[in-house]
Design an enzyme around this catalytic site. Structure first.
Site, PDB file in Angstrom:
ATOM      1  N   LYS A  13      45.380  38.158  42.198  1.00 18.50           N
ATOM      2  CA  LYS A  13      44.303  37.464  41.499  1.00 18.50           C
ATOM      3  C   LYS A  13      44.669  36.011  41.199  1.00 18.50           C
ATOM      4  O   LYS A  13      43.878  35.101  41.433  1.00 18.50           O
ATOM      5  CB  LYS A  13      43.953  38.172  40.180  1.00 18.50           C
ATOM      6  CG  LYS A  13      43.463  39.599  40.356  1.00 18.50           C
ATOM      7  CD  LYS A  13      42.926  40.183  39.052  1.00 18.50           C
ATOM      8  CE  LYS A  13      43.961  40.421  37.974  1.00 18.50           C
ATOM      9  NZ  LYS A  13      44.901  41.532  38.272  1.00 18.50           N
ATOM     10  N   ARG A  89      38.431  43.699  31.681  1.00 20.32           N
ATOM     11  CA  ARG A  89      39.256  44.826  32.110  1.00 20.32           C
ATOM     12  C   ARG A  89      38.674  46.147  31.628  1.00 20.32           C
ATOM     13  O   ARG A  89      39.202  47.198  31.956  1.00 20.32           O
ATOM     14  CB  ARG A  89      40.670  44.671  31.537  1.00 20.32           C
ATOM     15  CG  ARG A  89      41.641  43.950  32.495  1.00 20.32           C
ATOM     16  CD  ARG A  89      42.971  43.807  31.776  1.00 20.32           C
ATOM     17  NE  ARG A  89      44.114  43.738  32.630  1.00 20.32           N
ATOM     18  CZ  ARG A  89      44.726  42.603  32.987  1.00 20.32           C
ATOM     19  NH1 ARG A  89      44.234  41.438  32.613  1.00 20.32           N
ATOM     20  NH2 ARG A  89      45.812  42.639  33.725  1.00 20.32           N
ATOM     21  N   ARG A 128      57.879  39.445  42.110  1.00 15.34           N
ATOM     22  CA  ARG A 128      57.463  38.384  41.193  1.00 15.34           C
ATOM     23  C   ARG A 128      58.361  38.376  39.954  1.00 15.34           C
ATOM     24  O   ARG A 128      58.765  37.314  39.486  1.00 15.34           O
ATOM     25  CB  ARG A 128      56.000  38.591  40.797  1.00 15.34           C
ATOM     26  CG  ARG A 128      55.454  37.499  39.887  1.00 15.34           C
ATOM     27  CD  ARG A 128      53.968  37.644  39.657  1.00 15.34           C
ATOM     28  NE  ARG A 128      53.638  38.861  38.943  1.00 15.34           N
ATOM     29  CZ  ARG A 128      52.396  39.294  38.727  1.00 15.34           C
ATOM     30  NH1 ARG A 128      51.366  38.602  39.168  1.00 15.34           N
ATOM     31  NH2 ARG A 128      52.172  40.401  38.070  1.00 15.34           N
ATOM     32  N   ARG A 134      59.039  37.163  34.720  1.00  6.71           N
ATOM     33  CA  ARG A 134      57.934  37.642  33.879  1.00  6.71           C
ATOM     34  C   ARG A 134      58.290  38.997  33.267  1.00  6.71           C
ATOM     35  O   ARG A 134      58.624  39.948  33.974  1.00  6.71           O
ATOM     36  CB  ARG A 134      56.665  37.715  34.735  1.00  6.71           C
ATOM     37  CG  ARG A 134      55.441  38.007  33.913  1.00  6.71           C
ATOM     38  CD  ARG A 134      54.182  37.883  34.721  1.00  6.71           C
ATOM     39  NE  ARG A 134      53.270  38.937  34.331  1.00  6.71           N
ATOM     40  CZ  ARG A 134      52.012  39.005  34.667  1.00  6.71           C
ATOM     41  NH1 ARG A 134      51.492  38.068  35.422  1.00  6.71           N
ATOM     42  NH2 ARG A 134      51.254  40.000  34.281  1.00  6.71           N
ATOM     43  N   ARG A 145      51.119  49.768  33.594  1.00  2.00           N
ATOM     44  CA  ARG A 145      49.994  48.862  33.871  1.00  2.00           C
ATOM     45  C   ARG A 145      49.088  49.454  34.947  1.00  2.00           C
ATOM     46  O   ARG A 145      47.859  49.341  34.872  1.00  2.00           O
ATOM     47  CB  ARG A 145      50.516  47.480  34.304  1.00  2.00           C
ATOM     48  CG  ARG A 145      51.077  46.683  33.122  1.00  2.00           C
ATOM     49  CD  ARG A 145      52.062  45.624  33.562  1.00  2.00           C
ATOM     50  NE  ARG A 145      51.442  44.537  34.265  1.00  2.00           N
ATOM     51  CZ  ARG A 145      52.113  43.714  35.097  1.00  2.00           C
ATOM     52  NH1 ARG A 145      53.407  43.885  35.288  1.00  2.00           N
ATOM     53  NH2 ARG A 145      51.485  42.742  35.692  1.00  2.00           N
TER      54      ARG A 145
HETATM   55  P1  AMP Z   1      47.652  39.663  33.617  1.00  2.00           P
HETATM   56  O1  AMP Z   1      48.408  38.376  33.634  1.00  2.00           O
HETATM   57  O2  AMP Z   1      46.174  39.481  33.849  1.00  2.00           O
HETATM   58  O3  AMP Z   1      48.242  40.716  34.527  1.00  2.00           O
HETATM   59  O4  AMP Z   1      47.777  40.249  32.127  1.00  2.00           O
HETATM   60  C1  AMP Z   1      49.016  40.579  31.554  1.00  2.00           C
HETATM   61  C2  AMP Z   1      48.825  41.488  30.347  1.00  2.00           C
HETATM   62  O5  AMP Z   1      48.031  40.817  29.352  1.00  2.00           O
HETATM   63  C3  AMP Z   1      48.078  42.790  30.618  1.00  2.00           C
HETATM   64  O6  AMP Z   1      48.927  43.823  31.084  1.00  2.00           O
HETATM   65  C4  AMP Z   1      47.505  43.114  29.227  1.00  2.00           C
HETATM   66  O7  AMP Z   1      48.512  43.633  28.378  1.00  2.00           O
HETATM   67  C5  AMP Z   1      47.145  41.725  28.704  1.00  2.00           C
HETATM   68  N1  AMP Z   1      45.750  41.350  29.070  1.00  2.00           N
HETATM   69  C6  AMP Z   1      45.363  40.338  29.883  1.00  2.00           C
HETATM   70  N2  AMP Z   1      44.033  40.283  30.010  1.00  2.00           N
HETATM   71  C7  AMP Z   1      43.543  41.305  29.233  1.00  2.00           C
HETATM   72  C8  AMP Z   1      42.242  41.795  28.963  1.00  2.00           C
HETATM   73  N3  AMP Z   1      41.146  41.249  29.512  1.00  2.00           N
HETATM   74  N4  AMP Z   1      42.130  42.877  28.118  1.00  2.00           N
HETATM   75  C9  AMP Z   1      43.209  43.433  27.561  1.00  2.00           C
HETATM   76  N5  AMP Z   1      44.472  43.036  27.799  1.00  2.00           N
HETATM   77  C10 AMP Z   1      44.651  41.978  28.626  1.00  2.00           C
END
Ligand code: AMP
Length: 192
Positions: A13, A89, A128, A134, A145
């Protein structure tokens, strides 16, 4: 044009968002990045977010929706077209997003669904994690996840299919090949 880029963790993404920004001049909103920034700045939101992120769990909808609403309402560039990366999400998040867009007479035009085989997702996230450090890219959190994705997020695919917005993209291939499919899907459906 407002776009949601949708897919499992590790589906590309962020990478494809960068290319979409370059080609279409969209404003990038990554909720994951926003939360990681809060954690780095040690804000109260960051303190809460950290526990959830480190366990691979989602931040509760009520908090996440408030954070997104503030960004959409206060970021002037968001009015010129956005790419949402990592939000929504859950179904309540998607419904809230529809309300926020409708409130300013706008809408989401395309939901780009990056579909990638599960083993490849795990490999990409492990790599990554090694490259960027990260914190949530470790095997145990990755498994959580992916489970959360299947439990809470995949139902959004049907939500957006029923709205006629879902553009299914084969997310297995080179970055440029995948981007070409995205540009085609957006272009084709915009011309209809
Ligand atoms: P990402 O960078 O999009 O993979 O997000 C990393 C982490 O942030 C996720 O595993 C969630 O813990 C949290 N997170 C990011 N976006 C959301 C969302 N829209 N709703 C809930 N948690 C989120």
């Amino acid at each position: 044009m407002n776009v949601v880029i949708f897919g499992a963790p590790g589906s590309g993404k962020g990478t494809q968002s960068e290319k979409l920004i370059e080609k279409y001049g969209l404003h990038h909103i990554s909720t994951g990045e926003v939360l990681r920034d809060h954690i780095a700045r040690k804000t109260p939101i960051g303190q809460i977010a950290k526990t959830y992120i480190n366990q691979g769990q989602l931040i509760p909808d009520s908090l996440m929706i408030r954070i997104l609403e503030e960004i959409i309402d206060n970021e002037p560039k968001a009015k010129e077209g956005v790419i949402l990366d990592g939000f929504p999400r859950t179904i309540p998040q998607a419904e809230a997003l529809n309300r926020f867009m409708a409130r300013r007479g706008d809408e989401i035009h395309h939901v780009i669904g990056l579909e990638v085989p599960e083993e490849e997702l795990v490999d990409r996230m492990i790599k990554r994690g090694q490259q960027t450090g990260r914190a949530d890219d470790n095997l145990e959190t990755i498994k959580n996840r992916l489970q959360v994705y299947h439990e809470s997020t995949t139902s959004l695919r049907d939500f957006y299919i029923s709205e006629g917005k879902y553009r299914q993209i084969n997310g297995h291939g080179s970055v440029d090949e995948i981007f070409e499919s995205i540009a085609e899907a957006i272009g084709d459906s915009s011309e209809k």
